[in-house]
Design a protein around this motif. Structure first.
Motif, PDB file in Angstrom:
ATOM      1  N   THR A 222       0.811  -1.211   0.000  1.00 30.53           N
ATOM      2  CA  THR A 222       0.000   0.000   0.000  1.00 30.53           C
ATOM      3  C   THR A 222       0.847   1.264   0.000  1.00 30.53           C
ATOM      4  O   THR A 222       0.316   2.348  -0.251  1.00 30.53           O
ATOM      5  CB  THR A 222      -0.963   0.020   1.200  1.00 30.53           C
ATOM      6  N   ASP A 223       2.148   1.155   0.244  1.00 31.38           N
ATOM      7  CA  ASP A 223       2.976   2.355   0.133  1.00 31.38           C
ATOM      8  C   ASP A 223       3.226   2.743  -1.327  1.00 31.38           C
ATOM      9  O   ASP A 223       3.830   3.784  -1.607  1.00 31.38           O
ATOM     10  CB  ASP A 223       4.289   2.230   0.908  1.00 31.38           C
ATOM     11  N   GLN A 224       2.732   1.910  -2.267  1.00 31.30           N
ATOM     12  CA  GLN A 224       2.809   2.233  -3.692  1.00 31.30           C
ATOM     13  C   GLN A 224       1.569   2.978  -4.185  1.00 31.30           C
ATOM     14  O   GLN A 224       1.488   3.349  -5.358  1.00 31.30           O
ATOM     15  CB  GLN A 224       2.972   0.943  -4.499  1.00 31.30           C
ATOM     16  N   LEU A 225       0.600   3.193  -3.305  1.00 30.18           N
ATOM     17  CA  LEU A 225      -0.598   3.929  -3.688  1.00 30.18           C
ATOM     18  C   LEU A 225      -0.249   5.357  -4.093  1.00 30.18           C
ATOM     19  O   LEU A 225       0.567   6.022  -3.443  1.00 30.18           O
ATOM     20  CB  LEU A 225      -1.587   3.979  -2.522  1.00 30.18           C
ATOM     21  N   ALA A 226      -0.898   5.822  -5.156  1.00 31.44           N
ATOM     22  CA  ALA A 226      -0.670   7.192  -5.608  1.00 31.44           C
ATOM     23  C   ALA A 226      -1.448   8.198  -4.773  1.00 31.44           C
ATOM     24  O   ALA A 226      -1.197   9.408  -4.868  1.00 31.44           O
ATOM     25  CB  ALA A 226      -1.065   7.325  -7.080  1.00 31.44           C
ATOM     26  N   ARG A 227      -2.407   7.717  -3.982  1.00 28.72           N
ATOM     27  CA  ARG A 227      -3.236   8.590  -3.153  1.00 28.72           C
ATOM     28  C   ARG A 227      -3.225   8.086  -1.720  1.00 28.72           C
ATOM     29  O   ARG A 227      -3.078   6.893  -1.464  1.00 28.72           O
ATOM     30  CB  ARG A 227      -4.680   8.617  -3.673  1.00 28.72           C
ATOM     31  N   GLY A 228      -3.433   8.991  -0.776  1.00 26.67           N
ATOM     32  CA  GLY A 228      -3.504   8.600   0.620  1.00 26.67           C
ATOM     33  C   GLY A 228      -4.829   7.916   0.930  1.00 26.67           C
ATOM     34  O   GLY A 228      -5.852   8.181   0.297  1.00 26.67           O
ATOM     35  N   LEU A 229      -4.810   7.015   1.912  1.00 27.85           N
ATOM     36  CA  LEU A 229      -6.036   6.323   2.303  1.00 27.85           C
ATOM     37  C   LEU A 229      -7.081   7.312   2.810  1.00 27.85           C
ATOM     38  O   LEU A 229      -8.272   7.193   2.497  1.00 27.85           O
ATOM     39  CB  LEU A 229      -5.715   5.286   3.379  1.00 27.85           C
ATOM     40  N   ASP A 230      -6.651   8.302   3.593  1.00 23.07           N
ATOM     41  CA  ASP A 230      -7.588   9.297   4.092  1.00 23.07           C
ATOM     42  C   ASP A 230      -8.140  10.166   2.964  1.00 23.07           C
ATOM     43  O   ASP A 230      -9.288  10.628   3.014  1.00 23.07           O
ATOM     44  CB  ASP A 230      -6.937  10.161   5.171  1.00 23.07           C
ATOM     45  N   GLU A 231      -7.343  10.371   1.932  1.00 21.62           N
ATOM     46  CA  GLU A 231      -7.793  11.148   0.769  1.00 21.62           C
ATOM     47  C   GLU A 231      -8.927  10.423   0.049  1.00 21.62           C
ATOM     48  O   GLU A 231      -9.940  11.035  -0.314  1.00 21.62           O
ATOM     49  CB  GLU A 231      -6.624  11.371  -0.182  1.00 21.62           C
ATOM     50  N   LEU A 232      -8.783   9.118  -0.158  1.00 19.23           N
ATOM     51  CA  LEU A 232      -9.834   8.349  -0.822  1.00 19.23           C
ATOM     52  C   LEU A 232     -11.120   8.382  -0.003  1.00 19.23           C
ATOM     53  O   LEU A 232     -12.220   8.538  -0.552  1.00 19.23           O
ATOM     54  CB  LEU A 232      -9.374   6.912  -1.036  1.00 19.23           C
ATOM     55  N   ALA A 233     -11.008   8.221   1.313  1.00 18.67           N
ATOM     56  CA  ALA A 233     -12.190   8.252   2.176  1.00 18.67           C
ATOM     57  C   ALA A 233     -12.864   9.611   2.120  1.00 18.67           C
ATOM     58  O   ALA A 233     -14.106   9.706   2.053  1.00 18.67           O
ATOM     59  CB  ALA A 233     -11.793   7.909   3.610  1.00 18.67           C
ATOM     60  N   GLU A 234     -12.085  10.677   2.124  1.00 23.19           N
ATOM     61  CA  GLU A 234     -12.655  12.028   2.099  1.00 23.19           C
ATOM     62  C   GLU A 234     -13.424  12.282   0.813  1.00 23.19           C
ATOM     63  O   GLU A 234     -14.524  12.860   0.828  1.00 23.19           O
ATOM     64  CB  GLU A 234     -11.526  13.051   2.280  1.00 23.19           C
ATOM     65  N   TRP A 235     -12.895  11.821  -0.311  1.00 25.22           N
ATOM     66  CA  TRP A 235     -13.588  12.006  -1.586  1.00 25.22           C
ATOM     67  C   TRP A 235     -14.897  11.219  -1.617  1.00 25.22           C
ATOM     68  O   TRP A 235     -15.913  11.705  -2.143  1.00 25.22           O
ATOM     69  CB  TRP A 235     -12.694  11.580  -2.746  1.00 25.22           C
ATOM     70  N   LEU A 236     -14.915  10.016  -1.055  1.00 24.97           N
ATOM     71  CA  LEU A 236     -16.147   9.226  -1.069  1.00 24.97           C
ATOM     72  C   LEU A 236     -17.257   9.932  -0.307  1.00 24.97           C
ATOM     73  O   LEU A 236     -18.413   9.948  -0.756  1.00 24.97           O
ATOM     74  CB  LEU A 236     -15.883   7.843  -0.455  1.00 24.97           C
TER      75      LEU A 236
END
Length: 293
Positions: A222-236
């Protein structure tokens, strides 16, 4: 009981189980299952500190599971993010008639988010995920799932499989819902690990076996993700509310080569270090059909 090997399990997790004909939410500590006393939906409606206290106060054991079920309530929803890893972007471009939109969304401010399944349609550990009968090219997508509470805050983690038709999505981007949403297209499990007991990054491994032989393996982190986990949650949560909480799959960094497709009878194992190992069979779903005339 179709739980994962106890030596590989997190020490504490939330499990939805069937025991003596009843379906219960439990807190598992080692091999001891204690009743949670409320459903996941109710738990995720609480303030974060109250939810943690409910989990920590569940003691005493007393539950002997006959089966471990998908860790989600039937009316809850699973959503997913796409093109969050470079390998996923490359895979989408590889399959697509026009790969430009995938290239753009990978670098865009707004992520790709889509509905995946209701809880009633989610496959748990030991069940079979589906491949569409009208698709010749189907793959599992091993993903870290975020369990988010009603406020959009992170409660826990779960392993997931965003099973997909690459041929249908690649033919036309407008076919994405058909490529992603169909019978048994989502696997989750075996349990939910509370966020205060696990810390990213997480290593994600995928193994596919056919007639007992390993036919594909791959890994990502998951450190290869281009976006932060909190960023994805915030957009949803920008455009929709989830009063019962929601599971958000965060995309895949493991994409089998273009000459590989799942077949009925295969076994798929998604292993996320510190979160859990989800093992499912594969079955054909839906109706085959020829081209429209």
């Amino acid at each position: 009981m179709n739980a994962q090997d106890s030596s590989a399990r997190p020490q504490v997790a939330l499990a939805r189980v069937e025991a003596d004909g009843r379906i219960l939410w439990t807190v598992r500590r080692g091999d001891e299952y204690s009743p949670l006393g409320i459903t996941l939906s109710e738990l995720l409606g609480l303030a974060a500190d109250e939810a943690r206290a409910r989990v920590e106060q569940a003691h005493g054991g007393g539950v002997r599971p006959d089966r471990v079920l998908a860790p989600i309530d039937p009316h809850q929803e699973v959503w997913a993010a796409g093109v969050t890893y470079l390998r996923s972007r490359d895979g989408r471009i590889e399959e697509a008639t026009d790969g430009t939109p995938y290239d753009r969304v990978y670098a865009a401010e707004r992520p790709e988010l889509f509905f995946k399944a209701t809880g009633a349609r989610v496959i748990g550990p030991g069940g079979a995920v589906g491949v569409r009968a009208d698709s010749p090219w189907n793959v599992p997508e091993p993903e870290l799932g975020l369990v988010l509470d009603a406020a959009g805050d992170l409660f826990g983690y779960v392993a997931g499989d965003d099973a997909s038709s690459r041929s249908i999505e690649g033919e036309n981007l407008l076919y994405l819902p058909q490529a992603k949403v169909y019978t048994a297209s989502c696997g989750l499990g075996p349990e939910i690990v509370p966020a205060w007991l696990a810390e990213p990054p997480f290593a994600i491994a995928l193994e596919i076996r056919r007639d007992g032989a390993l036919v594909f393996s791959g890994s990502a982190s998951t450190d290869q993700l281009a976006r932060g986990l909190d960023e994805l949650a915030e957009w949803l949560f920008r455009g929709i509310e989830f009063p019962d909480g929601v599971v958000l799959l965060t995309g895949t960094g493991v994409v089998p080569d273009a000459d590989f497709s799942l077949l009925p009878g295969d076994e798929v194992a998604v292993d996320i270090a510190g979160v859990g190992r989800l093992v499912n069979g594969v079955m054909r779903v839906g109706r085959g059909g020829g081209a429209r005339t």
